[in-house]
Design a protein around this motif. Structure first.
Motif, PDB file in Angstrom:
ATOM      1  N   UNK A  67       0.834  -1.200   0.000  1.00 24.34           N
ATOM      2  CA  UNK A  67       0.000   0.000   0.000  1.00 24.34           C
ATOM      3  C   UNK A  67       0.868   1.248   0.000  1.00 24.34           C
ATOM      4  N   UNK A  68       1.931   1.199   0.772  1.00 26.37           N
ATOM      5  CA  UNK A  68       2.853   2.329   0.875  1.00 26.37           C
ATOM      6  C   UNK A  68       3.398   2.723  -0.499  1.00 26.37           C
ATOM      7  N   UNK A  69       3.690   1.728  -1.318  1.00 20.96           N
ATOM      8  CA  UNK A  69       4.339   1.997  -2.592  1.00 20.96           C
ATOM      9  C   UNK A  69       3.435   2.651  -3.621  1.00 20.96           C
ATOM     10  N   UNK A  70       2.147   2.778  -3.320  1.00 23.91           N
ATOM     11  CA  UNK A  70       1.258   3.521  -4.203  1.00 23.91           C
ATOM     12  C   UNK A  70       1.508   5.018  -4.071  1.00 23.91           C
ATOM     13  N   UNK A  71       1.679   5.497  -2.840  1.00 24.15           N
ATOM     14  CA  UNK A  71       1.800   6.940  -2.609  1.00 24.15           C
ATOM     15  C   UNK A  71       3.213   7.411  -2.275  1.00 24.15           C
ATOM     16  N   UNK A  72       4.082   6.497  -1.799  1.00 20.57           N
ATOM     17  CA  UNK A  72       5.397   6.933  -1.332  1.00 20.57           C
ATOM     18  C   UNK A  72       6.228   7.554  -2.454  1.00 20.57           C
ATOM     19  N   UNK A  73       5.966   7.133  -3.700  1.00 18.58           N
ATOM     20  CA  UNK A  73       6.789   7.640  -4.801  1.00 18.58           C
ATOM     21  C   UNK A  73       6.408   9.058  -5.221  1.00 18.58           C
ATOM     22  N   UNK A  74       5.173   9.480  -4.915  1.00 22.70           N
ATOM     23  CA  UNK A  74       4.710  10.776  -5.432  1.00 22.70           C
ATOM     24  C   UNK A  74       5.602  11.931  -5.009  1.00 22.70           C
ATOM     25  N   UNK A  75       5.965  11.951  -3.732  1.00 22.97           N
ATOM     26  CA  UNK A  75       6.778  13.048  -3.228  1.00 22.97           C
ATOM     27  C   UNK A  75       8.203  12.980  -3.791  1.00 22.97           C
ATOM     28  N   UNK A  76       8.644  11.785  -4.165  1.00 21.87           N
ATOM     29  CA  UNK A  76      10.008  11.606  -4.662  1.00 21.87           C
ATOM     30  C   UNK A  76      10.139  11.880  -6.161  1.00 21.87           C
ATOM     31  N   UNK A  77       9.026  12.066  -6.862  1.00 22.36           N
ATOM     32  CA  UNK A  77       9.060  12.194  -8.327  1.00 22.36           C
ATOM     33  C   UNK A  77       9.975  13.304  -8.841  1.00 22.36           C
ATOM     34  N   UNK A  78       9.914  14.526  -8.299  1.00 21.10           N
ATOM     35  CA  UNK A  78      10.792  15.583  -8.834  1.00 21.10           C
ATOM     36  C   UNK A  78      12.279  15.248  -8.702  1.00 21.10           C
ATOM     37  N   UNK A  79      12.672  14.640  -7.584  1.00 17.13           N
ATOM     38  CA  UNK A  79      14.077  14.273  -7.419  1.00 17.13           C
ATOM     39  C   UNK A  79      14.472  13.160  -8.388  1.00 17.13           C
ATOM     40  N   UNK A  80      13.579  12.207  -8.600  1.00 18.77           N
ATOM     41  CA  UNK A  80      13.835  11.172  -9.603  1.00 18.77           C
ATOM     42  C   UNK A  80      14.025  11.796 -10.982  1.00 18.77           C
ATOM     43  N   UNK A  81      13.134  12.729 -11.304  1.00 22.86           N
ATOM     44  CA  UNK A  81      13.205  13.372 -12.619  1.00 22.86           C
ATOM     45  C   UNK A  81      14.537  14.088 -12.815  1.00 22.86           C
ATOM     46  N   UNK A  82      15.005  14.753 -11.768  1.00 23.20           N
ATOM     47  CA  UNK A  82      16.270  15.491 -11.873  1.00 23.20           C
ATOM     48  C   UNK A  82      17.468  14.549 -12.001  1.00 23.20           C
ATOM     49  N   UNK A  83      17.475  13.484 -11.215  1.00 23.94           N
ATOM     50  CA  UNK A  83      18.615  12.558 -11.225  1.00 23.94           C
ATOM     51  C   UNK A  83      18.688  11.710 -12.486  1.00 23.94           C
ATOM     52  N   UNK A  84      17.534  11.268 -12.975  1.00 22.18           N
ATOM     53  CA  UNK A  84      17.503  10.340 -14.108  1.00 22.18           C
ATOM     54  C   UNK A  84      17.052  11.000 -15.407  1.00 22.18           C
TER      55      UNK A  84
END
Length: 478
Positions: free
Chosen positions: A39-56
């Motif tokens: 369940x956590x993995x449905x929402x936990x990524x949302x806040x991390x998206x901008x950092x993922x976008x910048x790194x990758x």
């Protein structure tokens, strides 16, 4: 959020019916821990998206798929996962699913490119689809009487708190050791659970079961094609071949799925369920409610970090009241649906969701987040929480008891698929805002949210049956 297996009550376990085996509570704790990760993995990524976008170096399309690839595979393959649990034994399905999910979490955290990241998310979804229905099957057959109600209450609470913890944990991890840790954190938890579960899981004897692989492939591919077309429309336009052909392809695949299910002696989904008005109403409400809520998390996270410069942790803290409001709305909805009926509760919830979304349509790039964004999200999510409960109780308590498991599978599949479609649609509408940092894209998406909630309220007036659901207990809780 739970994901029941439609043949759960038919499973057999080695735990005695008198509840003498003390390991059952440790088993429940471990299974709930595993479900909590899913369940956590449905929402936990949302806040991390901008950092993922910048790194990758990820674009809007890829960011959308980071969320939807997981929910698509989770929802699309969930019914197949339940059947597989029958065929190989629920305990084997739990361990296999947990192993796949844990390994995929490691791969996702190690990702150095978009293909590697998305592949990891796909296999996380596959692992979740194997684990979740089998785990709930074991819980429902290992506890009896009052103990079963307590166990299922704990299971349901996991779903209620997962999204709230997800946004906060996602922000804390991204701001601290880095976005990779929103996936790495699953690894030690998964390893511990894998080491401990074999000693406490009851051994389920495999039952002969036909696996409708063509049906599973067709419904998942159809939804994937639909989402691909929706995402492409944000860049190429709604009338472009890049959008139209995948959308049409999705419809063709859905048609093929219906044909396969009708011809199959052991269909993945009993299409007769869609002749039951309560099930159709519940599936519709679940689809819209999940689409709106997950889209809010997605849009809000990108808006706060891209346009307002919020840190991931601060973003997670902003969303905490939103997640809490959803839980409060669900709690109140569970009380109201038995007093004023499903239709009134559903309509009221959607009206509240629409009312909360309206101020978001006037959002600016300068107004205070705590005045312009947060109140609207809190009000909208409060209404959505009430709709979640109404969707589940309507579908399960207004059909024959022997059909409740089948209805549960339908509604919970629509839960995951709704999240995928909601993010795809809202990402497309907000394309200019996500890619260029323009407020207009976000306000357009929130305007659509308000319109969708208002339209759903009108549809609910006609679609949702009158009457007060009478829950009879059992595994079908959300």
């Amino acid at each position: 959020m739970s994901h029941p297996h439609h043949t759960a009550d038919a499973a057999h376990t080695s735990i005695s019916h008198d509840g003498a085996d003390p390991r059952r509570w440790l088993m429940l704790a471990l299974l709930c821990l595993a479900q909590f990760m899913l369940i956590l993995d449905v929402t936990v990524v949302n806040v991390a998206l901008p950092d993922m976008a910048a790194d990758l170096n990820l674009g809007r399309e890829t960011l959308t798929w980071v969320v939807t690839a997981y929910t698509l595979c989770f929802g699309g393959l969930m019914l197949l996962g339940g059947r597989l649990a029958d065929a190989i034994g629920a305990h084997r399905s739990v361990l296999a699913g947990l192993a796949v999910f844990t390994a995929a979490s490691l791969v996702t955290g190690l990702a150095t490119s978009a293909p590697m990241l998305l592949s990891g998310r796909v296999f996380q979804g596959i692992g979740a689809a194997l684990l979740s229905p089998a785990a709930l099957s074991i819980v429902t057959t290992s506890f009896h009487g009052d103990e079963r109600n307590k166990a299922l209450g704990v299971w349901a609470a996991i779903g209620g708190t997962g999204s709230a913890v997800g946004v906060l944990l996602g922000g804390a991890l991204t701001d601290g050791p880095g976005w990779e840790w929103v996936f790495y954190i699953n690894v030690p938890v998964g390893v511990v659970a894998l080491a401990a579960l074999p000693a406490v899981l009851p051994r389920h004897s495999p039952r002969p079961a036909r696996l409708d692989l063509p049906g599973a492939v067709l419904v998942t591919a159809g939804t994937g094609s639909l989402i691909y077309g929706l995402v492409k429309a944000g860049d190429a336009g709604w009338g472009s071949a890049a959008a139209v052909f995948p959308l049409l392809g999705g419809l063709v695949l859905y048609g093929a799925f219906v044909a396969v299910e009708r011809a199959s002696r052991a269909p993945l989904m009993d299409l007769r369920m869609f002749t039951r008005r309560p099930v159709v109403a519940g599936a519709f409400l679940m689809l819209v409610a999940t689409a709106l809520l997950i889209a809010f998390f997605f849009l809000g996270s990108v808006y706060l970090q891209h346009l307002r410069g919020f840190s991931p942790l601060k973003t997670g803290l902003v969303f905490l009241p939103v997640a809490v409001a959803t839980g409060i709305g669900a709690h109140l909805g569970s009380r109201l649906v038995g007093r004023i009926g499903s239709r009134t509760t559903a309509v009221a919830g959607m009206v509240i969701a629409a009312a909360g979304s309206v101020p978001l349509a006037w959002l600016s790039a300068d107004d205070s987040v705590y005045v312009g964004l947060l109140p609207g999200l809190v009000v909208a999510s409060f209404g959505i929480g009430a709709v979640f409960v109404t969707a589940t109780t309507t579908a399960l308590a207004m059909v024959a008891h022997e059909e409740a498991g089948l209805a549960s599978g339908v509604v919970n599949t629509f839960h995951e698929v709704g999240g995928s479609i909601g993010v795809a649609v809202m990402s497309t509408i907000a394309a200019t805002g996500i890619e260029r940092g323009a407020i207009d894209g976000f306000t357009d998406a929130f305007t659509l949210s308000a319109a969708a909630a208002a339209a759903s309220a009108l549809i609910a007036v006609v679609l949702v049956p009158r009457g007060k659901p009478q829950m009879t207990g059992g595994p079908h809780v959300h």
